[in-house]
Design an enzyme around this catalytic site. Structure first.
Site, PDB file in Angstrom:
ATOM      1  N   LYS A 196      42.008  22.676  36.704  1.00 41.08           N
ATOM      2  CA  LYS A 196      41.775  24.134  36.653  1.00 41.08           C
ATOM      3  C   LYS A 196      41.097  24.554  37.943  1.00 41.08           C
ATOM      4  O   LYS A 196      40.010  24.066  38.279  1.00 41.08           O
ATOM      5  CB  LYS A 196      40.912  24.483  35.441  1.00 41.08           C
ATOM      6  N   THR A 234      43.947  21.750  31.301  1.00 39.35           N
ATOM      7  CA  THR A 234      43.145  22.465  32.295  1.00 39.35           C
ATOM      8  C   THR A 234      42.256  23.483  31.588  1.00 39.35           C
ATOM      9  O   THR A 234      41.175  23.814  32.061  1.00 39.35           O
ATOM     10  CB  THR A 234      44.031  23.151  33.352  1.00 39.35           C
ATOM     11  N   ARG A 240      23.800  43.688  29.174  1.00 40.23           N
ATOM     12  CA  ARG A 240      24.934  43.089  29.889  1.00 40.23           C
ATOM     13  C   ARG A 240      24.564  42.900  31.357  1.00 40.23           C
ATOM     14  O   ARG A 240      23.580  43.469  31.838  1.00 40.23           O
ATOM     15  CB  ARG A 240      26.181  43.978  29.777  1.00 40.23           C
ATOM     16  N   GLN A 280      28.413  54.729  35.905  1.00 43.25           N
ATOM     17  CA  GLN A 280      28.454  56.101  36.401  1.00 43.25           C
ATOM     18  C   GLN A 280      27.026  56.637  36.597  1.00 43.25           C
ATOM     19  O   GLN A 280      26.730  57.293  37.603  1.00 43.25           O
ATOM     20  CB  GLN A 280      29.207  57.008  35.403  1.00 43.25           C
ATOM     21  N   HIS A 307      33.170  42.851  36.256  1.00 46.43           N
ATOM     22  CA  HIS A 307      32.849  42.467  34.879  1.00 46.43           C
ATOM     23  C   HIS A 307      32.385  41.013  34.786  1.00 46.43           C
ATOM     24  O   HIS A 307      33.001  40.114  35.360  1.00 46.43           O
ATOM     25  CB  HIS A 307      34.075  42.649  33.988  1.00 46.43           C
TER      26      HIS A 307
HETATM   27  O1  URC Z   1      29.586  51.390  33.001  1.00 45.34           O
HETATM   28  C1  URC Z   1      30.733  51.433  32.510  1.00 45.34           C
HETATM   29  N1  URC Z   1      31.451  52.572  32.581  1.00 45.34           N
HETATM   30  C2  URC Z   1      32.720  52.684  32.056  1.00 45.34           C
HETATM   31  O2  URC Z   1      33.346  53.766  32.129  1.00 45.34           O
HETATM   32  C3  URC Z   1      33.244  51.534  31.422  1.00 45.34           C
HETATM   33  N2  URC Z   1      34.428  51.278  30.815  1.00 45.34           N
HETATM   34  C4  URC Z   1      34.394  49.990  30.400  1.00 45.34           C
HETATM   35  O3  URC Z   1      35.323  49.411  29.797  1.00 45.34           O
HETATM   36  N3  URC Z   1      33.207  49.415  30.727  1.00 45.34           N
HETATM   37  C5  URC Z   1      32.475  50.353  31.364  1.00 45.34           C
HETATM   38  N4  URC Z   1      31.235  50.323  31.907  1.00 45.34           N
END
Ligand code: URC
Length: 301
Positions: free
Chosen positions: A12, A57, A181, A228, A256
């Site tokens: 992998k 893998t 998160r 945002q 992510h």
């Molecule tokens: O901070 C975020 N804004 C989003 O608009 C969004 N959309 C998502 O799937 N995760 C997140 N996280």
């Protein structure tokens, strides 16, 4: 003429693992790209499709995540040795393991409270890699002129202090709400100046350094309910710290980090081991302006 199978290996490639370690409120992170390649008695899988000797893998990838949780990541070398020995020692049919690791270095963004470091420290900026940008438009001396400064690829990460919930749930929404998160992004920012003389701002270099620091301080210091919201806080901080600026445009991919489910291996994972996905990514873009910002300058068109 006889045809024979030559040297071969499999594994992998590029498992992106991020390990967060907590010492009270002080976090440290290890961020690795791990590639495993195994070889041994693998003739049959090539010649007849008999998979009896194949350690998948997929299992190799899981081992990387599970070992990050079980043993931590003291160093790239130590982690690679532990993995490589495990693969060879665990199966009589695997004779060689090659484990290649790339480690991405992160520096701490210190968060101060009243001038002293706060007890909680969980913000980081990737060492190096960012690029400073400048964009000028001039219609000649005495004519219209505009200056836009900026940067690309300022990669930052908060290992906690970020939530995301309360969003629309339509029939295609599967994302779980979260109260904790990892929030990571590679900032592209451009800010335009009121004028073309940075003298009052201490010169262009001081202006740039101040704006960059404002972006970092706002990223690290904002308890985030969405990227945002963090974007707006970062733009706002530049405008308040640097009065020579009147608009900030930001583009911030949501890099992510998914918590890896280690339950199948009998391990818990309380936000310690993450899979750092590179795509697809959310892309959050926005502009923040002072009330008196003139129309967008030519430098921007
Ligand atoms: O901070 C975020 N804004 C989003 O608009 C969004 N959309 C998502 O799937 N995760 C997140 N996280």
């Amino acid at each position: 003429m006889a045809i024979v199978l030559g040297p071969n290996r499999y594994g992998k490639a590029e498992t992106r693992v991020v390990r967060v370690t907590r010492d009270g409120g002080v976090h440290t992170i290890k961020d690795l790209n791990v590639s495993v390649s195994l070889s041994g008695d693998m003739d049959e899988v090539h010649l007849s499709g008999d998979n009896a000797n194949v350690l998948t893998t997929d299992a190799q990838k899981n081992t990387v995540f599970a070992f990050a949780r079980k043993y931590g990541i003291a160093s790239a070398e130590e982690f690679a040795l532990t993995l490589a020995r495990h693969f060879v020692d665990s199966r009589p049919t695997i004779h060689h393991a090659r484990v290649e690791v790339q480690e991405y270095a992160w520096d701490r963004i210190p968060v101060l409270e009243g001038g002293v470091p706060r007890a909680e420290q969980h913000s980081f900026v990737r060492s190096g890699g960012e690029v400073r940008t400048a964009l000028v438009h001039s219609d000649g001396t005495g004519g219209a002129e505009s200056v836009v400064s900026g940067l690309t690829d300022l990669v930052v990460l908060n290992s906690t202090g970020s939530e995301f919930h309360g969003y629309v749930k339509d029939e295609y929404t599967t994302l779980e709400e979260t109260n904790d998160r990892v929030l990571a992004t590679a900032v592209t920012a451009r800010w335009r100046h009121h004028g073309t003389d940075a003298g009052d701002a201490g010169g262009w270099d001081a202006s740039y350094a101040g704006a960059r620091q404002a972006l970092l301080d706002a990223f690290a210091g904002t308890y985030s309910l969405s990227l945002q919201q963090t974007l707006y806080a970062m733009g706002r901080r530049v405008l308040t710290e640097r009065p020579e600026t009147c608009e900030v445009r930001l583009a911030m991919p949501n890099k992510h980090h998914f918590v890896v489910d280690l339950a199948p291996f009998g391990l818990d994972n309380d936000n310690e081991v993450f899979f750092a996905a590179d795509r697809p990514y959310g892309l959050i873009e926005g502009s923040v302006l002072t009330g008196d910002a003139p129309d967008a300058p030519d430098a921007w068109s």
